[in-house]
Scaffold this motif. Structure first.
Motif, PDB file in Angstrom:
ATOM      1  N   SER A  35     138.981 -19.032  80.698  1.00 40.76           N
ATOM      2  CA  SER A  35     138.957 -20.245  79.871  1.00 40.76           C
ATOM      3  C   SER A  35     140.223 -20.431  79.045  1.00 40.76           C
ATOM      4  CB  SER A  35     137.733 -20.236  78.948  1.00 40.76           C
ATOM      5  OG  SER A  35     137.728 -19.105  78.095  1.00 40.76           O
ATOM      6  N   GLU A  36     140.997 -19.353  78.857  1.00 41.17           N
ATOM      7  CA  GLU A  36     142.253 -19.485  78.131  1.00 41.17           C
ATOM      8  C   GLU A  36     143.349 -20.124  78.990  1.00 41.17           C
ATOM      9  OE1 GLU A  36     140.303 -16.885  77.791  1.00 41.17           O
ATOM     10  OE2 GLU A  36     139.912 -16.968  75.646  1.00 41.17           O
ATOM     11  N   ALA A  37     143.128 -20.183  80.316  1.00 39.02           N
ATOM     12  CA  ALA A  37     144.176 -20.693  81.210  1.00 39.02           C
ATOM     13  C   ALA A  37     143.759 -21.924  81.997  1.00 39.02           C
ATOM     14  CB  ALA A  37     144.582 -19.589  82.193  1.00 39.02           C
ATOM     15  N   ASP A  38     142.470 -22.241  82.041  1.00 36.34           N
ATOM     16  CA  ASP A  38     142.012 -23.302  82.942  1.00 36.34           C
ATOM     17  C   ASP A  38     142.522 -24.690  82.561  1.00 36.34           C
ATOM     18  OD1 ASP A  38     140.477 -23.696  80.694  1.00 36.34           O
ATOM     19  OD2 ASP A  38     138.548 -23.616  81.728  1.00 36.34           O
ATOM     20  N   ALA A  39     142.842 -24.911  81.279  1.00 32.35           N
ATOM     21  CA  ALA A  39     143.311 -26.235  80.854  1.00 32.35           C
ATOM     22  C   ALA A  39     144.637 -26.595  81.521  1.00 32.35           C
ATOM     23  CB  ALA A  39     143.463 -26.289  79.338  1.00 32.35           C
ATOM     24  N   PHE A  40     145.481 -25.603  81.776  1.00 34.27           N
ATOM     25  CA  PHE A  40     146.775 -25.879  82.401  1.00 34.27           C
ATOM     26  C   PHE A  40     146.584 -26.298  83.861  1.00 34.27           C
ATOM     27  CE2 PHE A  40     147.628 -23.056  78.843  1.00 34.27           C
ATOM     28  CZ  PHE A  40     148.679 -23.703  78.225  1.00 34.27           C
ATOM     29  N   ILE A  41     145.559 -25.746  84.515  1.00 34.89           N
ATOM     30  CA  ILE A  41     145.230 -26.173  85.874  1.00 34.89           C
ATOM     31  C   ILE A  41     144.611 -27.569  85.830  1.00 34.89           C
ATOM     32  CG2 ILE A  41     143.918 -25.651  87.952  1.00 34.89           C
ATOM     33  CD1 ILE A  41     146.161 -23.652  87.297  1.00 34.89           C
ATOM     34  N   ALA A  42     143.711 -27.790  84.880  1.00 33.09           N
ATOM     35  CA  ALA A  42     143.037 -29.091  84.773  1.00 33.09           C
ATOM     36  C   ALA A  42     144.036 -30.215  84.528  1.00 33.09           C
ATOM     37  CB  ALA A  42     142.004 -29.050  83.648  1.00 33.09           C
ATOM     38  N   SER A  43     145.047 -29.935  83.726  1.00 34.27           N
ATOM     39  CA  SER A  43     146.024 -30.986  83.415  1.00 34.27           C
ATOM     40  C   SER A  43     146.798 -31.434  84.650  1.00 34.27           C
ATOM     41  CB  SER A  43     147.000 -30.501  82.331  1.00 34.27           C
ATOM     42  OG  SER A  43     147.798 -29.424  82.805  1.00 34.27           O
ATOM     43  N   SER A  44     146.900 -30.562  85.654  1.00 39.00           N
ATOM     44  CA  SER A  44     147.619 -30.924  86.878  1.00 39.00           C
ATOM     45  C   SER A  44     146.828 -31.904  87.739  1.00 39.00           C
ATOM     46  CB  SER A  44     147.937 -29.668  87.697  1.00 39.00           C
ATOM     47  OG  SER A  44     146.745 -29.089  88.216  1.00 39.00           O
ATOM     48  N   PHE A  45     145.535 -32.091  87.430  1.00 38.20           N
ATOM     49  CA  PHE A  45     144.694 -33.011  88.191  1.00 38.20           C
ATOM     50  C   PHE A  45     144.651 -34.409  87.576  1.00 38.20           C
ATOM     51  CE2 PHE A  45     142.400 -28.936  89.310  1.00 38.20           C
ATOM     52  CZ  PHE A  45     142.841 -28.901  90.624  1.00 38.20           C
ATOM     53  N   ARG A  46     145.421 -34.648  86.522  1.00 33.95           N
ATOM     54  CA  ARG A  46     145.322 -35.933  85.834  1.00 33.95           C
ATOM     55  C   ARG A  46     145.681 -37.116  86.733  1.00 33.95           C
ATOM     56  NH1 ARG A  46     148.500 -34.803  80.253  1.00 33.95           N
ATOM     57  NH2 ARG A  46     149.654 -33.413  81.664  1.00 33.95           N
ATOM     58  N   GLY A  47     146.540 -36.903  87.709  1.00 33.07           N
ATOM     59  CA  GLY A  47     146.911 -37.990  88.596  1.00 33.07           C
ATOM     60  C   GLY A  47     145.864 -38.293  89.655  1.00 33.07           C
ATOM     61  N   SER A  48     144.905 -37.367  89.849  1.00 30.74           N
ATOM     62  CA  SER A  48     143.908 -37.529  90.915  1.00 30.74           C
ATOM     63  C   SER A  48     142.502 -37.785  90.398  1.00 30.74           C
ATOM     64  CB  SER A  48     143.887 -36.271  91.805  1.00 30.74           C
ATOM     65  OG  SER A  48     145.168 -35.982  92.320  1.00 30.74           O
ATOM     66  N   PHE A  49     142.206 -37.360  89.155  1.00 26.73           N
ATOM     67  CA  PHE A  49     140.845 -37.450  88.640  1.00 26.73           C
ATOM     68  C   PHE A  49     140.822 -38.122  87.270  1.00 26.73           C
ATOM     69  CE2 PHE A  49     140.501 -34.030  91.718  1.00 26.73           C
ATOM     70  CZ  PHE A  49     139.291 -34.309  92.340  1.00 26.73           C
ATOM     71  N   SER A  50     139.652 -38.692  86.950  1.00 28.74           N
ATOM     72  CA  SER A  50     139.472 -39.370  85.674  1.00 28.74           C
ATOM     73  C   SER A  50     139.273 -38.368  84.542  1.00 28.74           C
ATOM     74  CB  SER A  50     138.253 -40.289  85.741  1.00 28.74           C
ATOM     75  OG  SER A  50     137.075 -39.512  85.896  1.00 28.74           O
ATOM     76  N   VAL A  51     139.306 -38.881  83.310  1.00 25.67           N
ATOM     77  CA  VAL A  51     139.063 -38.038  82.131  1.00 25.67           C
ATOM     78  C   VAL A  51     137.685 -37.400  82.215  1.00 25.67           C
ATOM     79  CG1 VAL A  51     138.771 -38.041  79.620  1.00 25.67           C
ATOM     80  CG2 VAL A  51     140.636 -39.351  80.667  1.00 25.67           C
ATOM     81  N   GLY A  52     136.697 -38.175  82.663  1.00 23.15           N
ATOM     82  CA  GLY A  52     135.340 -37.646  82.769  1.00 23.15           C
ATOM     83  C   GLY A  52     135.248 -36.479  83.735  1.00 23.15           C
ATOM     84  N   ALA A  53     135.858 -36.614  84.905  1.00 26.45           N
ATOM     85  CA  ALA A  53     135.823 -35.544  85.896  1.00 26.45           C
ATOM     86  C   ALA A  53     136.560 -34.300  85.406  1.00 26.45           C
ATOM     87  CB  ALA A  53     136.435 -36.024  87.210  1.00 26.45           C
ATOM     88  N   ILE A  54     137.691 -34.505  84.725  1.00 22.98           N
ATOM     89  CA  ILE A  54     138.447 -33.362  84.189  1.00 22.98           C
ATOM     90  C   ILE A  54     137.642 -32.653  83.100  1.00 22.98           C
ATOM     91  CG2 ILE A  54     140.501 -32.728  82.861  1.00 22.98           C
ATOM     92  CD1 ILE A  54     142.010 -34.892  84.408  1.00 22.98           C
ATOM     93  N   SER A  55     136.921 -33.426  82.290  1.00 25.01           N
ATOM     94  CA  SER A  55     136.082 -32.805  81.258  1.00 25.01           C
ATOM     95  C   SER A  55     134.983 -31.958  81.902  1.00 25.01           C
ATOM     96  CB  SER A  55     135.474 -33.865  80.341  1.00 25.01           C
ATOM     97  OG  SER A  55     134.447 -34.600  80.990  1.00 25.01           O
ATOM     98  N   ALA A  56     134.464 -32.400  83.058  1.00 21.61           N
ATOM     99  CA  ALA A  56     133.449 -31.612  83.763  1.00 21.61           C
ATOM    100  C   ALA A  56     134.027 -30.268  84.184  1.00 21.61           C
ATOM    101  CB  ALA A  56     132.947 -32.384  84.985  1.00 21.61           C
ATOM    102  N   PHE A  57     135.271 -30.263  84.671  1.00 19.30           N
ATOM    103  CA  PHE A  57     135.963 -29.034  85.065  1.00 19.30           C
ATOM    104  C   PHE A  57     136.123 -28.099  83.865  1.00 19.30           C
ATOM    105  CE2 PHE A  57     139.808 -26.535  85.668  1.00 19.30           C
ATOM    106  CZ  PHE A  57     139.702 -26.074  86.981  1.00 19.30           C
ATOM    107  N   LEU A  58     136.522 -28.667  82.732  1.00 16.83           N
ATOM    108  CA  LEU A  58     136.806 -27.870  81.539  1.00 16.83           C
ATOM    109  C   LEU A  58     135.551 -27.343  80.861  1.00 16.83           C
ATOM    110  CD1 LEU A  58     139.649 -30.064  79.974  1.00 16.83           C
ATOM    111  CD2 LEU A  58     139.897 -27.808  81.033  1.00 16.83           C
ATOM    112  N   VAL A  59     134.429 -28.003  81.077  1.00 16.20           N
ATOM    113  CA  VAL A  59     133.173 -27.572  80.448  1.00 16.20           C
ATOM    114  C   VAL A  59     132.399 -26.621  81.359  1.00 16.20           C
ATOM    115  CG1 VAL A  59     130.899 -28.356  79.661  1.00 16.20           C
ATOM    116  CG2 VAL A  59     132.963 -29.585  78.964  1.00 16.20           C
ATOM    117  N   PHE A  60     132.252 -26.982  82.622  1.00 17.17           N
ATOM    118  CA  PHE A  60     131.406 -26.176  83.502  1.00 17.17           C
ATOM    119  C   PHE A  60     132.017 -24.812  83.806  1.00 17.17           C
ATOM    120  CE2 PHE A  60     129.615 -24.787  87.563  1.00 17.17           C
ATOM    121  CZ  PHE A  60     128.261 -24.970  87.327  1.00 17.17           C
TER     122      PHE A  60
END
Length: 306
Positions: free
Chosen positions: A237-262
């Protein structure tokens, strides 16, 4: 050969990421077992189901543990008398709302607190709902039989409150008990970490991420894809946000929040750890509830912030 090298690299990186937090978790677990009494927990924990769940959701601010190290701490707290709903709330939110993770999310999303606050708020909502539902579905602690017996034996052997104050063992003996317990806990949890990391590394190696991204054609499937990716990738969880941020061009804020929470709540590594501690029915129910609530909250986030 190249594929095996990639699998080995991913596997070792997961182990190296997780071990410091596993060590922190088992040491905290040992301190709780030795120095925290049931009487003290009963005094500070609210009796009201909803209030104690809120307390559980907030305690994670003070524990810089990832999803790997949080399981032994939760097991020890439950064994000490913390209600199941409060313990599960802590286990789910702890890897997300602690300051280290929130600051990493702030950095990963361009020094902006927007996604960090969305992540924290979504995690608290999901954890609160899941924990309350769990409290009604499982009125008794759903420990596996081996762990339930171990808890009773450990409590009888190490509980300071079981004897008068004058009969307490010296500090040196208590610290030795902490280290002994931590070592036992480390090897108990460690085998599930290694197996989970190996499975996650294999899935990352042999399941192309690009093939999953193409499935995200609408809000619901996008969030489901990101939930699936969070489970498979099993990032710390200390590193997943950097991976999630790379998906901003492909996924919505809602979908990225699902990645960061689940991901910090449920992934391959901590699923195996949970199965080592809790009954299978409880773990399956917990995963289903977390996935459902994460999906619904991500859709709400998408409507509000998309």
């Amino acid at each position: 050969m190249k594929t095996l090298l990639q699998l080995n690299t991913i596997f070792l990186s997961m182990i190296m990421e997780a071990i410091p937090f596993i060590l922190l978790g088992v040491i905290v677990s040992g301190l709780i077992q030795t120095f925290v009494t049931e009487r003290w927990i009963a005094r500070v924990m609210p009796r009201n189901r909803f209030a104690s769940t809120l307390v559980g959701c907030g305690v994670g601010v003070f524990f810089p543990a990832c999803e790997c190290g949080i399981v032994p701490i939760t097991r020890r707290l439950l064994g000490k008398g913390v209600p199941l709903h409060a313990g599960i709330a802590f286990m789910l939110t702890g890897p997300i709302i602690n300051p280290i993770v929130l600051f990493a999310t702030f950095m990963a999303f361009g020094n902006s607190w927007r996604m960090a606050l969305i992540r924290a708020g979504s995690a608290v909502v999901v954890a609160f709902i899941v924990s309350i539902v769990i409290s009604y579905l499982f009125p008794q602690l759903p420990f596996r039989a081996s762990h339930a017996n171990g808890m009773q034996e450990a409590a009888a052997a190490l509980e300071p409150a079981a004897a008068p104050a004058a009969a307490k063992p010296p500090l040196r003996t208590q610290l030795l008990g902490v280290m002994t317990h931590s070592i036992e806990e480390f090897f108990s949890v460690g085998k599930y970490l290694v197996l989970g990391a190996l499975i996650a590394a294999a899935m990352q190696t042999y399941i192309p991420t690009a093939s999953l991204i193409h499935l995200g054609s609408n809000a619901v499937t996008s969030s489901l894809v990101m939930i699936g990716m969070a489970f498979v990738m099993s990032l710390c969880s200390e590193a997943d946000a950097f991976i999630a941020s790379s998906f901003r061009g492909s996924f919505s804020v809602g979908a990225i929040s699902a990645f960061l929470v689940f991901g910090p709540m449920i992934d391959i590594k901590n699923t195996l750890m949970l199965l080592g501690v809790f009954k299978g029915k409880f773990v399956v129910t917990l995963i289903a509830l977390v996935a459902t609530c994460t999906l619904l909250v991500s859709l709400l986030v998408g409507r509000l912030f998309g």
